[in-house]
Design a protein around this motif. Structure first.
Motif, PDB file in Angstrom:
ATOM      1  N   GLU A 114       2.619  15.517   1.357  1.00 33.22           N
ATOM      2  CA  GLU A 114       4.027  15.777   1.021  1.00 33.22           C
ATOM      3  C   GLU A 114       4.338  17.273   1.099  1.00 33.22           C
ATOM      4  OE1 GLU A 114       4.287  13.971  -2.822  1.00 33.22           O
ATOM      5  OE2 GLU A 114       5.017  12.079  -1.995  1.00 33.22           O
ATOM      6  N   LYS A 127      -4.244   9.844  -4.289  1.00 33.43           N
ATOM      7  CA  LYS A 127      -3.022  10.439  -4.836  1.00 33.43           C
ATOM      8  C   LYS A 127      -2.947  11.936  -4.514  1.00 33.43           C
ATOM      9  CE  LYS A 127       0.558  10.194  -7.655  1.00 33.43           C
ATOM     10  NZ  LYS A 127       1.764   9.514  -7.300  1.00 33.43           N
ATOM     11  N   TYR A 171      -2.871   3.353  -1.601  1.00 29.06           N
ATOM     12  CA  TYR A 171      -2.814   3.623  -3.039  1.00 29.06           C
ATOM     13  C   TYR A 171      -2.242   2.423  -3.786  1.00 29.06           C
ATOM     14  CZ  TYR A 171      -1.585   5.986  -7.395  1.00 29.06           C
ATOM     15  OH  TYR A 171      -1.459   6.337  -8.705  1.00 29.06           O
ATOM     16  N   MET A 198      -2.028  12.320  -0.915  1.00 28.34           N
ATOM     17  CA  MET A 198      -0.599  12.062  -0.722  1.00 28.34           C
ATOM     18  C   MET A 198       0.232  13.288  -1.102  1.00 28.34           C
ATOM     19  SD  MET A 198      -0.431   8.088  -2.092  1.00 28.34           S
ATOM     20  CE  MET A 198       1.081   8.364  -2.928  1.00 28.34           C
ATOM     21  N   LEU A 202       1.331   9.693   5.510  1.00 24.79           N
ATOM     22  CA  LEU A 202       1.726   9.523   4.112  1.00 24.79           C
ATOM     23  C   LEU A 202       2.014   8.053   3.805  1.00 24.79           C
ATOM     24  CD1 LEU A 202       2.452  10.747   1.360  1.00 24.79           C
ATOM     25  CD2 LEU A 202       4.771  11.085   2.242  1.00 24.79           C
ATOM     26  N   TYR A 233       9.193   4.502  -0.069  1.00 27.61           N
ATOM     27  CA  TYR A 233       8.677   3.837   1.123  1.00 27.61           C
ATOM     28  C   TYR A 233       9.453   2.555   1.416  1.00 27.61           C
ATOM     29  CZ  TYR A 233       5.501   1.576   4.336  1.00 27.61           C
ATOM     30  OH  TYR A 233       4.970   0.948   5.426  1.00 27.61           O
ATOM     31  N   LYS A 291      -1.212   6.232   3.404  1.00 24.48           N
ATOM     32  CA  LYS A 291      -1.840   6.556   2.116  1.00 24.48           C
ATOM     33  C   LYS A 291      -1.128   5.842   0.967  1.00 24.48           C
ATOM     34  CE  LYS A 291      -4.783   9.620   3.663  1.00 24.48           C
ATOM     35  NZ  LYS A 291      -6.180   9.334   3.782  1.00 24.48           N
ATOM     36  N   MET A 292       0.209   5.753   1.043  1.00 18.99           N
ATOM     37  CA  MET A 292       0.967   5.052  -0.001  1.00 18.99           C
ATOM     38  C   MET A 292       0.577   3.577  -0.054  1.00 18.99           C
ATOM     39  SD  MET A 292       4.859   6.328  -0.152  1.00 18.99           S
ATOM     40  CE  MET A 292       5.253   7.613   0.983  1.00 18.99           C
TER      41      MET A 292
END
Length: 125
Positions: free
Chosen positions: A70, A63, A96, A66, A89, A115, A92-93
């Motif tokens: 950002e 997190k 996560y 991320m 990103l 996303y 990573k999303m």
């Protein structure tokens, strides 16, 4: 590695090979990674609450990463670099949300919805 690290590693390896660690308590047993010995005193309560809520340090680290990406995207002027950061990103999303979904935690976060929206736009084009 500097000289002191090389010497230290060599001495540890030699001690292990000589069996000097076998008499230590807990030898051959798995480590208890659930304790909070490494957490500073002022953060122990927050750490315990996050842990009880089902979040782990791995999830918190992803997190944080991320959020860092950002911030980089917001100040990035180069389109190619911005695209690379956005791809990173997105990865990573996914990671996560996969971590959360394994624990059966709802993943309808605003990041995940963002996303999903991007994916829908790409598919409709």
């Amino acid at each position: 590695m500097d000289f002191s690290m090389i010497v230290s590693e060599h001495r540890i390896k030699k001690a292990y090979e000589d069996g000097e660690f076998k008499q230590l308590p807990g030898y051959g047993k798995p480590l208890n990674l659930d304790d909070d010995l490494g957490v500073p005193q002022e953060l122990k309560m927050a750490h315990r609450m996050m842990k009880n809520a089902g979040y782990t340090t791995d999830e918190m680290n992803v997190k944080k990463e991320m959020m860092r990406i950002e911030d980089l995207i917001k100040v990035c002027d180069d389109d190619v670099k911005r695209h690379e950061l956005e791809q990173n990103l997105n990865e990573k999303m996914l990671k996560y949300n996969a971590m959360l979904s394994k624990k059966r935690i709802n993943t309808n976060s605003s990041l995940f919805k963002n996303y999903e929206h991007k994916l829908e736009n790409r598919l409709l084009k």
